[in-house]
Design a protein around this motif. Structure first.
Motif, PDB file in Angstrom:
ATOM      1  N   LYS A  28      -0.932  -5.555  -3.354  1.00  0.00           N
ATOM      2  CA  LYS A  28      -2.091  -4.514  -3.086  1.00  0.00           C
ATOM      3  C   LYS A  28      -3.092  -4.967  -2.457  1.00  0.00           C
ATOM      4  N   LEU A  29      -3.655  -5.958  -2.766  1.00  0.00           N
ATOM      5  CA  LEU A  29      -4.713  -6.411  -1.996  1.00  0.00           C
ATOM      6  C   LEU A  29      -4.505  -6.524  -0.466  1.00  0.00           C
ATOM      7  N   LEU A  30      -3.343  -6.972   0.098  1.00  0.00           N
ATOM      8  CA  LEU A  30      -2.892  -6.911   1.394  1.00  0.00           C
ATOM      9  C   LEU A  30      -2.887  -5.528   2.099  1.00  0.00           C
ATOM     10  N   LEU A  31      -2.483  -4.721   1.408  1.00  0.00           N
ATOM     11  CA  LEU A  31      -2.539  -3.134   1.685  1.00  0.00           C
ATOM     12  C   LEU A  31      -3.511  -2.715   1.532  1.00  0.00           C
ATOM     13  N   THR A  32      -4.555  -2.973   0.825  1.00  0.00           N
ATOM     14  CA  THR A  32      -6.018  -2.345   0.796  1.00  0.00           C
ATOM     15  C   THR A  32      -6.573  -2.882   2.386  1.00  0.00           C
ATOM     16  N   CYS A  33      -6.351  -4.460   2.537  1.00  0.00           N
ATOM     17  CA  CYS A  33      -6.800  -4.723   3.830  1.00  0.00           C
ATOM     18  C   CYS A  33      -6.229  -3.960   4.965  1.00  0.00           C
ATOM     19  N   PHE A  34      -5.144  -3.627   4.958  1.00  0.00           N
ATOM     20  CA  PHE A  34      -4.648  -2.927   6.148  1.00  0.00           C
ATOM     21  C   PHE A  34      -5.125  -1.375   6.163  1.00  0.00           C
ATOM     22  N   GLU A  88       8.183  -0.971  -4.868  1.00  0.00           N
ATOM     23  CA  GLU A  88       7.310  -0.056  -4.157  1.00  0.00           C
ATOM     24  C   GLU A  88       6.175  -0.597  -3.332  1.00  0.00           C
ATOM     25  N   GLU A  89       5.540  -1.667  -3.904  1.00  0.00           N
ATOM     26  CA  GLU A  89       4.559  -2.097  -3.151  1.00  0.00           C
ATOM     27  C   GLU A  89       5.280  -2.839  -1.677  1.00  0.00           C
ATOM     28  N   ALA A  90       6.248  -3.502  -1.990  1.00  0.00           N
ATOM     29  CA  ALA A  90       6.837  -4.102  -0.860  1.00  0.00           C
ATOM     30  C   ALA A  90       7.303  -2.925   0.309  1.00  0.00           C
ATOM     31  N   ALA A  91       7.657  -2.039  -0.068  1.00  0.00           N
ATOM     32  CA  ALA A  91       8.017  -0.714   0.873  1.00  0.00           C
ATOM     33  C   ALA A  91       7.018  -0.453   1.708  1.00  0.00           C
ATOM     34  N   GLN A  92       5.573  -0.279   0.734  1.00  0.00           N
ATOM     35  CA  GLN A  92       4.407   0.297   1.519  1.00  0.00           C
ATOM     36  C   GLN A  92       3.770  -0.938   2.182  1.00  0.00           C
ATOM     37  N   VAL A  93       3.925  -2.050   2.006  1.00  0.00           N
ATOM     38  CA  VAL A  93       3.418  -3.312   2.967  1.00  0.00           C
ATOM     39  C   VAL A  93       4.292  -3.202   4.201  1.00  0.00           C
TER      40      VAL A  93
END
Length: 773
Positions: free
Chosen positions: A194-200, A267-272
């Motif tokens: 989630k943190l990585l996705l937020t960075c992106f 779900e998180e993995a798919a989004q990243v």
């Protein structure tokens, strides 16, 4: 300390931070540690206890305190990654810091002055801080992966010498060992992803600009050689998604008995994964794939190709068993919402089908070997049926326009390959409940019946997709061996609706739809006449439509009269004359969006002439690309094929006013395309067969169509039709317009799907607008 106390202390710290006007020294650990010392604050608590208004207030009024908070949090992540998070306390500190950063980052991105903040040279922060350490932490034994040691903390694995390739999260591509599931590890991975996705998500705060390429600095760093975990992380994400089976052991209602800790991770993995693969393939050279290597899943030689390692790895997967694993996994997950059981709600339904469709698109776009593998067997139908289900289900829902587009784009991509058309001849027997007429036939029938339903009963905003839908039908038509009577009637109903004078004259490009349909009929008559007596019969029955087209009026009074009718007829298509028939058992009608549903805006998609390039099928079945002629001939050429050329693009520009009724068709304009209508083959067919059919009816006093169909089945037109035209395929071609569309669509999906916690809600997003239906 109770959880209520720790929340209170955390809230006090936030209030102190927002009310201090003087900068707090970075060395004041007693102050800063309050933000991560108490471990009972969940990510939901952090979002509740750190209100948006307060983050913005600190950003404006005491920026140095916000900067220090971020540095200190990143510093803690770095320390955790360095030490390997052996104690429970260290693990909790890392999780607290990642939750806090997930909360604060969007407010840093929304202010242009702060955007370069993490790329500055201040010690410990920087991209390496969040991105680099985030990756280390995702392979941290006993925190996010199983430890391989049986011993105590003293000889715990050194995080620096650890080979993360031995710690891949799930078996699948390039990794055979499936680790024991551990829900605590899964939950910790979710927090860090989630943190990585937020960075992106910095990409959400920049307005859509086609020339921006794929220069998301966070993704660039994350997918570069600076990330020593790039390969194991890519493999972990891909395998975690593709190995997931939401139904599990098949016990009804099991999702109500046990909480599924895997789904949030998948779900998180798919989004990243889809964000890291956001790469404009039109700009880059497409990676060369040579399947000669053995051994590893991705060969070690560095091929020329995109610098984004995730795109590079994806394009280099080549083993059949890896393709099988990925395709089966995606098909299983896409089919999940269709699972009908006799017990309502007894199986778990996943919600991340849009992310899966983007992932499937990326796989086909970046790895041509995967695309050919998909089309090699009828497994492609396991992807087709769910896509048609989603298209049919979303057709009346304004908030799901994006889903409609990506489904159609995938089918357009597949339809450019001959094998797709051939696979469609497989009988359709799985009865997925869809509110479409019942028919007996093939997957081609299913495709056309669903497309007919979208065109005749979808909402207005789908009209730009009509070109695309009919292009798909044109692409597959030369290979369709036998259409059912239901489907034949649907195709003729579309022709009838699109060839009314008011529809043809009311916009500059409406006549393209008629050209596409005539091309479908010509392809089937010339290449698949033998099995298609239903279609031939339907053409004979509706022969008046073709005669009317051939005799289309072009004089000004007739044009005026047609347009008068338009003003009285608001609907774009008549639904009458389509003999709907009863819908499938167990199906629900497609429903519009609930009022108030949130949706995100999308950029416009390029026209079909930009989306596709024409190729001609040679005798031996190979495709030859048709180079566009020099500009002055282009208009002539494309008019001959009923395609929008330069002149038509100009007319399309003029017709942008057509909605307000300002498009004025002229006699010359109608004549320019009427003379190009490809009616010769059909007229010849009617000339030969109509007298024969009429004779049978008179001689035998027939009113029964089965006898006529039997006659048509055994009839032949060999030597009577014009010389068959070459088959034209319009293949999807990558371009910056679609790359930009995918970026806005993908981030829009991610924005709307992350509601618990609502990471981006109410921040000043620029990539799209948030609208209510």
């Amino acid at each position: 300390m109770g959880s209520a106390d720790s929340k209170l202390n955390f809230r006090k710290a936030v209030i102190q931070l927002t009310t201090k006007t003087q900068p707090v020294e970075a060395t004041d650990d007693a102050f800063w540690d309050q933000f991560w010392a108490d471990t009972a604050t969940s990510v939901q608590d952090v979002f509740a206890l750190v209100p948006a208004a307060e983050i913005r207030a600190v950003r404006e009024e005491s920026p140095s305190n916000l900067a220090t908070l971020c540095y200190k949090a990143v510093e803690k992540l770095v320390q955790g990654a360095e030490s390997g998070c052996h104690s429970e306390k260290e693990k909790q500190v890392v999780l607290s810091c990642s939750r806090l950063l997930t909360r604060v980052l969007p407010y840093i991105f929304e202010d242009p002055d702060w955007r370069g903040f993490f790329w500055s040279t201040v010690p410990g922060a920087g991209r390496g801080g969040v991105c680099g350490r985030g990756q280390d932490l995702l392979f941290c034994p006993d925190f996010t992966v199983q430890s391989h040691r049986r011993s105590t903390v003293d000889s715990a694995e050194d995080i620096h010498s650890l080979d993360s390739c031995e710690y891949i999260w799930e078996a699948g591509v390039g990794f055979a060992h499936s680790p024991q599931p551990n829900y605590i590890h899964d939950m910790n991975r979710v927090e860090l992803l989630k943190l990585l996705l937020t960075c992106f998500s910095e990409a959400m705060y920049l307005p859509p600009a086609p020339e921006s390429g794929s220069s998301n600095p966070w993704v660039q760093f994350f997918c570069s050689t600076e990330n020593r975990h790039a390969l194991p992380l890519f493999t972990s994400l891909l395998n975690t998604v593709c190995a997931y089976d939401p139904v599990g052991y098949g016990i009804p209602y099991n999702h109500l008995l046990f909480s599924d800790y895997r789904e949030p991770l998948v779900e998180e993995a798919a989004q990243v994964l889809i964000v890291t693969l956001d790469h404009d393939s039109a700009i880059s050279t497409s990676p060369t794939v040579d399947g000669t290597t053995t051994g590893t899943a991705m060969d070690d030689a560095d091929p020329p190709g995109p610098e984004n390692l995730f795109v590079n790895y994806l394009s280099r997967i080549h083993r059949e068993e890896d393709f099988q694993f990925v395709l089966k996994g995606i098909a299983r997950l896409l089919s999940n919402p269709l699972l009908q059981t006799y017990l309502p709600n007894s199986t778990k339904k996943i919600q991340f089908h849009q992310e899966l469709l983007v992932l499937f698109w990326k796989l086909c776009d970046f790895n041509k070997k995967f695309l050919f593998f998909v089309l090699k067997s009828s497994d492609v139908l396991d992807i087709l049926v769910p896509i048609l289900y989603f298209l049919n289900d979303a057709r009346a829902d304004q908030s799901r326009v994006g889903l409609m587009h990506i489904g159609v784009f995938i089918l357009l991509l597949l339809s450019g390959e001959r094998n797709f058309g051939v696979r469609l001849n497989k009988p359709y027997s799985v009865r997925v409940p869809m509110d479409i007429p019942v028919f007996t036939g093939t997957h081609a029938d299913l495709l056309i019946v669903v497309f007919h339903k979208i065109i005749t009963s979808g909402h207005q905003r789908l009209q730009p997709l009509f070109d695309c839908l009919l292009t798909i039908v044109v692409n597959v038509s030369p290979y369709l061996k036998s259409l059912s009577m239901v489907t034949a009637n649907k195709l003729l109903h579309l022709l009838e609706a699109f060839s009314t004078t008011w529809f043809l004259f009311s916009a500059a490009q409406n006549h393209h739809l008629v050209f596409f349909l005539l091309e479908v009929f010509n392809n089937i008559i010339q290449y698949q006449f033998d099995g298609n007596s239903n279609l031939v019969y339907a053409i004979i029955r509706k022969r008046s439509v073709f005669h009317q087209l051939a005799n289309l009026p072009t004089d000004p009074p007739a044009i005026h009269k047609a347009l008068q009718r338009r003003r009285r007829t608001p609907e774009p298509l008549s639904r009458t004359g389509s003999q709907e028939g009863s819908s499938m058992e167990g199906s629900r009608p497609a429903a519009p969006a609930e009022p108030g549903t949130l949706k995100t805006s999308l950029v416009a998609t390029p026209g079909i002439d930009k989306l596709t390039e024409k190729s001609q099928v040679s005798e031996d079945g190979t495709l030859r690309s048709l180079e566009p002629e020099p500009q002055q001939n282009l208009a002539e050429d494309s008019l001959a094929e009923g395609e929008p050329g330069q002149v038509w693009r100009e007319q399309r520009r003029l017709s942008s006013a057509s909605v307000s009724g300002q498009w004025i068709p002229t006699t010359d304009w109608i004549l320019s395309w009427k003379s190009k209508l490809p009616l010769q083959t059909i007229m010849r067919l009617l000339q030969v067969l109509v007298p024969q059919v009429e004779k049978i009816c008179i001689d035998k006093g027939l009113t029964d169509e089965s006898e006529i169909l039997r006659f048509l089945q055994h009839g032949t037109l060999v030597g009577l039709l014009p010389v068959p035209h070459p088959i034209l395929i319009r293949k999807y071609q990558a371009n910056s317009g679609t790359a930009m569309w995918f970026r806005t669509y993908m981030w829009g999906v991610i924005y709307l799907r992350n509601v618990d916690p609502p990471i981006w809600y109410d921040t000043d997003v620029k990539l799209f607008e948030i609208q209510r239906v």
